[in-house]
Design a protein around this motif. Structure first.
Motif, PDB file in Angstrom:
ATOM      1  N   MET A  32       0.867  -1.181   0.000  1.00 32.02           N
ATOM      2  CA  MET A  32       0.000   0.000   0.000  1.00 32.02           C
ATOM      3  C   MET A  32       0.905   1.232   0.000  1.00 32.02           C
ATOM      4  N   ASP A  33       0.863   1.978  -1.097  1.00 30.27           N
ATOM      5  CA  ASP A  33       1.653   3.206  -1.225  1.00 30.27           C
ATOM      6  C   ASP A  33       0.730   4.412  -1.121  1.00 30.27           C
ATOM      7  N   VAL A  34       1.133   5.377  -0.325  1.00 27.82           N
ATOM      8  CA  VAL A  34       0.348   6.584  -0.089  1.00 27.82           C
ATOM      9  C   VAL A  34       1.149   7.796  -0.532  1.00 27.82           C
ATOM     10  N   THR A  35       0.508   8.710  -1.252  1.00 28.62           N
ATOM     11  CA  THR A  35       1.058  10.037  -1.525  1.00 28.62           C
ATOM     12  C   THR A  35      -0.003  11.030  -1.076  1.00 28.62           C
ATOM     13  N   ALA A  36       0.388  11.949  -0.191  1.00 26.21           N
ATOM     14  CA  ALA A  36      -0.612  12.824   0.413  1.00 26.21           C
ATOM     15  C   ALA A  36      -0.023  14.201   0.702  1.00 26.21           C
ATOM     16  N   PRO A  37      -0.869  15.230   0.688  1.00 24.95           N
ATOM     17  CA  PRO A  37      -0.408  16.535   1.164  1.00 24.95           C
ATOM     18  C   PRO A  37       0.004  16.415   2.630  1.00 24.95           C
ATOM     19  N   PHE A  38       1.060  17.141   3.018  1.00 22.89           N
ATOM     20  CA  PHE A  38       1.506  17.144   4.403  1.00 22.89           C
ATOM     21  C   PHE A  38       1.049  18.436   5.059  1.00 22.89           C
ATOM     22  N   PHE A  39       0.151  18.308   6.015  1.00 23.00           N
ATOM     23  CA  PHE A  39      -0.421  19.478   6.686  1.00 23.00           C
ATOM     24  C   PHE A  39       0.311  19.807   7.991  1.00 23.00           C
ATOM     25  N   ASN A  40       0.978  18.798   8.582  1.00 22.21           N
ATOM     26  CA  ASN A  40       1.659  18.952   9.871  1.00 22.21           C
ATOM     27  C   ASN A  40       0.694  19.486  10.933  1.00 22.21           C
ATOM     28  N   ASP A  41      -0.545  19.024  10.855  1.00 25.64           N
ATOM     29  CA  ASP A  41      -1.566  19.449  11.798  1.00 25.64           C
ATOM     30  C   ASP A  41      -2.551  18.285  11.985  1.00 25.64           C
ATOM     31  N   PRO A  42      -2.606  17.710  13.188  1.00 25.25           N
ATOM     32  CA  PRO A  42      -1.820  18.027  14.378  1.00 25.25           C
ATOM     33  C   PRO A  42      -0.355  17.622  14.221  1.00 25.25           C
ATOM     34  N   ALA A  43       0.458  17.995  15.227  1.00 26.90           N
ATOM     35  CA  ALA A  43       1.868  17.615  15.246  1.00 26.90           C
ATOM     36  C   ALA A  43       1.974  16.098  15.393  1.00 26.90           C
ATOM     37  N   ALA A  44       3.194  15.583  15.276  1.00 23.56           N
ATOM     38  CA  ALA A  44       3.430  14.138  15.334  1.00 23.56           C
ATOM     39  C   ALA A  44       2.922  13.538  16.640  1.00 23.56           C
ATOM     40  N   PRO A  45       2.418  12.301  16.592  1.00 19.70           N
ATOM     41  CA  PRO A  45       2.036  11.612  17.828  1.00 19.70           C
ATOM     42  C   PRO A  45       3.248  11.459  18.757  1.00 19.70           C
ATOM     43  N   PRO A  46       3.012  11.352  20.061  1.00 26.70           N
ATOM     44  CA  PRO A  46       4.128  11.287  21.000  1.00 26.70           C
ATOM     45  C   PRO A  46       4.876   9.952  21.035  1.00 26.70           C
ATOM     46  N   GLY A  47       4.351   8.910  20.409  1.00 29.37           N
ATOM     47  CA  GLY A  47       5.020   7.603  20.430  1.00 29.37           C
ATOM     48  C   GLY A  47       6.205   7.551  19.485  1.00 29.37           C
ATOM     49  N   PRO A  48       7.076   6.524  19.664  1.00 25.74           N
ATOM     50  CA  PRO A  48       8.248   6.410  18.798  1.00 25.74           C
ATOM     51  C   PRO A  48       7.864   6.071  17.352  1.00 25.74           C
ATOM     52  N   PRO A  49       8.458   6.758  16.361  1.00 18.35           N
ATOM     53  CA  PRO A  49       8.183   6.450  14.954  1.00 18.35           C
ATOM     54  C   PRO A  49       8.518   4.994  14.640  1.00 18.35           C
ATOM     55  N   GLY A  50       7.772   4.432  13.703  1.00 20.40           N
ATOM     56  CA  GLY A  50       8.012   3.056  13.288  1.00 20.40           C
ATOM     57  C   GLY A  50       7.244   2.037  14.103  1.00 20.40           C
ATOM     58  N   ASN A  51       6.540   2.487  15.146  1.00 23.94           N
ATOM     59  CA  ASN A  51       5.784   1.577  16.005  1.00 23.94           C
ATOM     60  C   ASN A  51       4.290   1.801  15.859  1.00 23.94           C
ATOM     61  N   PRO A  52       3.488   0.783  16.227  1.00 25.24           N
ATOM     62  CA  PRO A  52       2.041   1.005  16.270  1.00 25.24           C
ATOM     63  C   PRO A  52       1.715   2.105  17.285  1.00 25.24           C
ATOM     64  N   PHE A 105       6.560  -0.585   7.504  1.00 26.22           N
ATOM     65  CA  PHE A 105       6.064   0.709   6.993  1.00 26.22           C
ATOM     66  C   PHE A 105       7.172   1.755   7.033  1.00 26.22           C
ATOM     67  N   GLU A 106       7.345   2.420   5.914  1.00 26.42           N
ATOM     68  CA  GLU A 106       8.294   3.534   5.812  1.00 26.42           C
ATOM     69  C   GLU A 106       7.545   4.759   5.321  1.00 26.42           C
ATOM     70  N   ALA A 107       7.939   5.922   5.799  1.00 21.13           N
ATOM     71  CA  ALA A 107       7.321   7.177   5.347  1.00 21.13           C
ATOM     72  C   ALA A 107       8.372   8.263   5.330  1.00 21.13           C
ATOM     73  N   SER A 108       8.174   9.223   4.432  1.00 25.12           N
ATOM     74  CA  SER A 108       9.083  10.370   4.358  1.00 25.12           C
ATOM     75  C   SER A 108       8.271  11.613   4.016  1.00 25.12           C
ATOM     76  N   ILE A 109       8.759  12.740   4.511  1.00 21.88           N
ATOM     77  CA  ILE A 109       8.114  14.034   4.272  1.00 21.88           C
ATOM     78  C   ILE A 109       9.066  14.886   3.442  1.00 21.88           C
ATOM     79  N   LYS A 110       8.530  15.469   2.374  1.00 26.80           N
ATOM     80  CA  LYS A 110       9.328  16.375   1.550  1.00 26.80           C
ATOM     81  C   LYS A 110       8.489  17.619   1.297  1.00 26.80           C
ATOM     82  N   GLU A 111       8.834  18.691   1.993  1.00 21.76           N
ATOM     83  CA  GLU A 111       8.144  19.976   1.884  1.00 21.76           C
ATOM     84  C   GLU A 111       6.660  19.830   2.203  1.00 21.76           C
ATOM     85  N   VAL A 112       5.792  19.869   1.204  1.00 22.03           N
ATOM     86  CA  VAL A 112       4.345  19.859   1.459  1.00 22.03           C
ATOM     87  C   VAL A 112       3.676  18.530   1.102  1.00 22.03           C
ATOM     88  N   THR A 113       4.487  17.474   0.933  1.00 26.11           N
ATOM     89  CA  THR A 113       3.956  16.157   0.557  1.00 26.11           C
ATOM     90  C   THR A 113       4.592  15.083   1.430  1.00 26.11           C
TER      91      THR A 113
END
Length: 194
Positions: A32-52, A105-113
């Motif tokens: 499953m590949d996702v491409t989406a606008p990045f709103f940065n709202d809300p901020a990142a969840p407080p849990g460690p990245p890469g985990n459920p 699952f891997e994800a990356s943010i580049k500017e507004v996407t």
């Protein structure tokens, strides 16, 4: 197989580039590949990245639901731009019986996407998946926005109605054979035998 989320949950058109979900077969399951606008709202969840992360639906997220319509068994996959994920197995509407399953699952943010790629193992899918829907959520407070691939038709909206992604009656037909070929048989899942 590609899907674009072009409407809010109530059939209003989105006001930005649509979220795109691409499903591709791989030997171990479905990519499953996702491409989406990045709103940065809300901020990142407080849990460690890469985990459920339980409660990921309260953050910026893209969700996909795979349903066996007759038995009301479904897989819910939630992916966030900050590499958090949540996998739920449900029976009947909203009845979670397994949650926080591991996910590659891997994800990356580049500017507004943001872009993400997850491997959904065949083990997670209920037998005889025949319906699908997908969603995207972002924003905070009164700016919280709920988007749907297959939204509630405008003429069916009730006064005071709120978004509800578990309205299984609005899911649309989905056929793995379109991805895998007519001879393909869905592998049995030990998880769903229980």
């Amino acid at each position: 197989m590609e899907f674009k989320i072009e409407h809010e949950w109530n059939s209003s058109p989105v006001s930005h580039d649509p979220v795109t979900i691409c499903l591709k077969p791989v030997p171990e399951g479905l990519q499953m590949d996702v491409t989406a606008p990045f709103f940065n709202d809300p901020a990142a969840p407080p849990g460690p990245p890469g985990n459920p992360f339980h409660g990921l639906w309260d953050y910026e997220v893209v969700e996909a639901f795979f349903l066996n319509h007759d038995k009301e068994q479904y897989l819910e996959v939630e992916l966030g731009p900050h590499r958090h994920h949540l996998v739920l197995l449900l029976t009947q509407r909203r009845h979670i019986w397994k949650e926080c399953l591991p996910l590659s699952f891997e994800a990356s943010i580049k500017e507004v996407t943001w872009r993400g790629s997850a491997l959904l193992p065949w083990e997670y899918f209920p037998p005889s998946v025949d319906r699908f829907n997908a969603y995207a959520i972002h924003g905070s407070g009164s700016q919280r926005t709920y988007e749907s691939l297959y939204p509630v038709p405008e003429k069916e909206i009730q006064v005071g109605q709120r978004p509800d992604f578990h309205r299984l009656e609005y899911f649309k037909p989905f056929n793995f054979h379109m991805l895998m070929g007519e001879e393909w048989k869905q592998p049995e899942s030990n998880l769903w035998k229980m």
